[in-house]
Motif scaffolding. Structure first.
Motif, short mmCIF file in Angstrom:
data_model
loop_
_atom_site.label_atom_id
_atom_site.label_comp_id
_atom_site.label_asym_id
_atom_site.label_seq_id
_atom_site.Cartn_x
_atom_site.Cartn_y
_atom_site.Cartn_z
N ALA A 199 7.16 -3.83 -4.24
CA ALA A 199 7.59 -2.65 -5.00
C ALA A 199 7.96 -1.47 -4.12
O ALA A 199 8.68 -0.56 -4.56
N ASN A 200 7.47 -1.45 -2.86
CA ASN A 200 7.67 -0.28 -1.99
C ASN A 200 8.11 -0.71 -0.59
O ASN A 200 7.46 -0.39 0.41
N PRO A 201 9.23 -1.41 -0.48
CA PRO A 201 9.61 -1.97 0.82
C PRO A 201 10.00 -0.94 1.87
O PRO A 201 10.05 -1.26 3.06
N ARG A 202 10.27 0.31 1.46
CA ARG A 202 10.70 1.34 2.41
C ARG A 202 9.76 2.54 2.41
O ARG A 202 10.09 3.61 2.92
N ASP A 203 8.56 2.39 1.86
CA ASP A 203 7.60 3.48 1.76
C ASP A 203 6.52 3.25 2.82
O ASP A 203 5.68 2.37 2.69
N MET B 296 3.87 4.96 3.71
CA MET B 296 2.48 5.14 3.28
C MET B 296 1.99 3.91 2.51
O MET B 296 0.87 3.43 2.71
N ALA B 297 2.84 3.40 1.63
CA ALA B 297 2.46 2.23 0.85
C ALA B 297 2.28 1.02 1.76
O ALA B 297 1.33 0.24 1.60
N LEU B 298 3.15 0.86 2.74
CA LEU B 298 3.06 -0.29 3.63
C LEU B 298 1.85 -0.19 4.56
O LEU B 298 1.27 -1.21 4.95
N ASN B 299 1.47 1.04 4.91
CA ASN B 299 0.24 1.22 5.68
C ASN B 299 -0.96 0.75 4.86
O ASN B 299 -1.86 0.07 5.38
N ALA B 300 -0.96 1.08 3.57
CA ALA B 300 -2.04 0.62 2.69
C ALA B 300 -2.03 -0.90 2.56
O ALA B 300 -3.08 -1.54 2.52
N VAL B 301 -0.83 -1.48 2.50
CA VAL B 301 -0.72 -2.94 2.45
C VAL B 301 -1.32 -3.55 3.72
O VAL B 301 -2.07 -4.55 3.66
N GLY B 302 -0.99 -2.97 4.88
CA GLY B 302 -1.54 -3.47 6.13
C GLY B 302 -3.06 -3.43 6.13
O GLY B 302 -3.72 -4.38 6.56
N ASN B 303 -3.63 -2.34 5.62
CA ASN B 303 -5.08 -2.24 5.56
C ASN B 303 -5.68 -3.28 4.63
O ASN B 303 -6.74 -3.86 4.92
N ALA C 187 -8.87 -12.63 -3.00
CA ALA C 187 -7.63 -13.04 -3.66
C ALA C 187 -7.00 -11.88 -4.41
O ALA C 187 -5.77 -11.70 -4.39
N GLN C 188 -7.83 -11.06 -5.05
CA GLN C 188 -7.29 -9.91 -5.79
C GLN C 188 -6.65 -8.90 -4.85
O GLN C 188 -5.56 -8.36 -5.14
N MET C 189 -7.29 -8.64 -3.72
CA MET C 189 -6.72 -7.69 -2.76
C MET C 189 -5.40 -8.22 -2.21
O MET C 189 -4.44 -7.44 -2.04
N ARG C 190 -5.33 -9.51 -1.92
CA ARG C 190 -4.08 -10.09 -1.43
C ARG C 190 -2.98 -9.93 -2.48
O ARG C 190 -1.83 -9.61 -2.15
N LEU C 191 -3.31 -10.19 -3.74
CA LEU C 191 -2.33 -10.10 -4.81
C LEU C 191 -1.80 -8.68 -4.95
O LEU C 191 -0.58 -8.46 -5.06
N VAL C 192 -2.71 -7.70 -4.92
CA VAL C 192 -2.28 -6.30 -5.01
C VAL C 192 -1.41 -5.93 -3.82
O VAL C 192 -0.40 -5.22 -3.97
N ALA C 193 -1.78 -6.40 -2.63
CA ALA C 193 -1.00 -6.10 -1.43
C ALA C 193 0.42 -6.66 -1.55
O ALA C 193 1.40 -5.98 -1.22
N GLU C 194 0.51 -7.90 -2.01
CA GLU C 194 1.83 -8.52 -2.17
C GLU C 194 2.70 -7.74 -3.15
O GLU C 194 3.89 -7.49 -2.90
N ARG C 195 2.10 -7.34 -4.27
CA ARG C 195 2.86 -6.59 -5.28
C ARG C 195 3.29 -5.23 -4.74
O ARG C 195 4.42 -4.78 -4.98
N THR C 196 2.40 -4.56 -4.02
CA THR C 196 2.72 -3.25 -3.47
C THR C 196 3.84 -3.35 -2.45
O THR C 196 4.76 -2.51 -2.42
N ALA C 197 3.80 -4.37 -1.61
CA ALA C 197 4.85 -4.53 -0.60
C ALA C 197 6.21 -4.79 -1.25
O ALA C 197 7.22 -4.24 -0.80
#
Length: 465
Positions: free
Chosen positions: A34-38, A40-47, A22-32
């Motif tokens: 905050a960084n919709p055009r980045d 590198m960030a979206l690659n990390a979200v995918g992982n 749940a924590q990883m999902r929450l961080v992923a959602e927040r990162t996506a």
């Protein structure tokens, strides 16, 4: 005098294990957000989504990262991996080709490309791969992946002996660096056996009947069994979670990083089993809970079969077994996408045979001491020969109604994050049975070890117990 070992914060460790997904999902959602055009960030979200089992979401973010930064090889590689899991093999191949156009020496991409394509005399990469294989390789990762790509190529070209020779070359550096010790593994397996006794007088566990654990050795049909069961509308597949050992270790309170070792098994007799069962089920959220039952297909959990039964007495445990020599060779032919030391046996054929023998002995023990209504075995060969009969038996054991969709498991569209991604998208076939014989005398050292263990005859044919 050694300083005292740091205190183990058990409650904090359990809380971290339970809330990890749940924590990883929450961080992923927040990162996506905050960084919709980045990219590198979206690659990390995918992982992050991939690690938490949300493969459909992961695929979308890898696509977007590759679109935003088309010159970054890693984006295309991760996209290819997710496409492979999703069964989109042609598109995955194109993603790996783009990876290699940007990074021609990316050895994982070479292995992945060859894995998703049938190699032919007209279309192969032998010259390039042999060139990449040459030269020093301190950690053994380049030669492992490139050597496996060469082995797959020769297998496709109908040269199994040459393929096996390349497997041995591929694993040479990793074999020299491996810490595998059969004597230590035997101590570990014996400690696992004793958990049936050490937890026998402990208060019963949590009453949840949600989990269906599929255990065994890798490459023996565990993914196939998972797909059959999870094709039932009342069941979801949670993939290979690895949560049960994590929560058990946290509750045992043994120090050190997550690993499976004798002191943890010895400490399990003091664990509150109801708490362990509930914490484990909670740790599977949000992957689970939307269907009445779920499958946790982690082969390594075979070591915890007795503990899983005691912590969750209404859960089911299905142990998959396969012809010992086929199981040995199939493991040896594999690259496991994990650095867990448990899998170090795979770098040496004889060590792989020793590990198969340890597993077979443990499986016999579980069959003798665990209740038949909660623990069962299914043999890969029996499933291949009588798919419907074994599927009916399997569903009945799990307390599930008959459903024809379980026979059409290959039509299940869910992602498969294992090396079996291609095999389980095809109907059951018999060509893997007795496959070891095509490698001739190269397999003889493994057959000798398995014969001494009483598992096969001297010629490698199975010896039924």
């Amino acid at each position: 005098m050694r300083p005292p070992a740091p205190a183990v914060d058990i409650d904090r460790g359990v809380a971290d294990a339970v809330g990890r997904l749940a924590q990883m999902r929450l961080v992923a959602e927040r990162t996506a957000r905050a960084n919709p055009r980045d990219g590198m960030a979206l690659n990390a979200v995918g992982n992050a989504y991939r690690m938490t089992g949300a493969h459909d979401l992961a695929l979308g973010f890898f696509r977007l990262a590759a679109q935003l930064q088309p010159g970054v090889a890693e984006h295309h590689y991760q996209l290819g991996v997710s496409l492979q899991f999703a069964g989109e093999f042609d598109e995955a191949a194109r993603a790996f080709e783009r990876t290699l156009a940007l990074s021609p020496t990316q050895h994982q991409a070479w292995f992945s490309l060859v894995s998703v394509q049938k190699q032919t005399p007209e279309r192969n990469h032998l010259e390039r791969l042999e060139s990449l294989f040459a030269g020093p390789d301190p950690d053994g990762m380049r030669t492992l992946h490139v050597g496996h790509a060469l082995a797959k190529t020769y297998e496709d070209l109908g040269e199994p002996v040459r393929s096996f020779e390349w497997l041995q070359k591929a694993k040479a550096v990793k074999r020299r660096r491996s810490a595998y010790a059969w004597a230590q593994e035997r101590v570990l397996f014996e400690a696992a056996k004793r958990t049936a006794e050490t937890t026998a007088s402990t208060a019963p566990g949590d009453p949840s009947g949600e989990p269906i654990f599929v255990v065994g050795l890798p490459r023996t049909g565990t993914t196939l069994v998972d797909r059959i069961i999870s094709s039932h509308p009342d069941v979801a597949s949670a993939g290979e979670l690895g949560h049960f050992p994590l929560v058990a270790k946290r509750l045992a309170g043994t120090p050190g990083p997550l690993s499976i070792e004798r002191p943890t098994f010895e400490a399990l007799g003091r664990v509150d089993l109801a708490r362990l069962g509930r914490a484990y089920v909670d740790s599977t959220r949000p992957l689970t809970g939307h269907t009445p039952r779920f499958v946790d297909k982690a082969p390594i959990n075979v070591l915890f079969a007795a503990l899983m039964h005691r912590a969750l007495p209404n859960a089911r445990v299905v142990c998959v077994r396969r012809d010992p020599v086929d199981a040995c060779v199939s493991n040896f032919r594999q690259i496991f996408p994990t650095v867990h030391p448990y899998y170090d046996y795979v770098y040496d054929l004889q060590n792989t045979a020793r590990q198969v023998a340890l597993f077979e002995d443990l499986a016999e023990h579980w069959r003798a001491v665990l209740p038949a209504e909660r623990y069962t075995e299914i043999r890969y060969e029996d499933l291949v020969e009588d798919q419907e009969g074994e599927t009916r038996r399997l569903l009945a054991f799990c307390g599930l109604s008959w459903d024809e969709r379980c026979l059409a498991f290959h039509e299940n569209k869910a992602a498969v994050a294992t090396p079996s991604a291609a095999q389980v998208r095809a109907p059951i076939y018999k060509s893997s049975m007795g496959r070891w014989r095509r490698y001739g005398d190269l397999v003889a050292p493994a057959v000798e070890i398995l014969a001494r263990a009483g598992l096969v005859e001297a010629d490698g044919s199975p010896r039924r117990r």
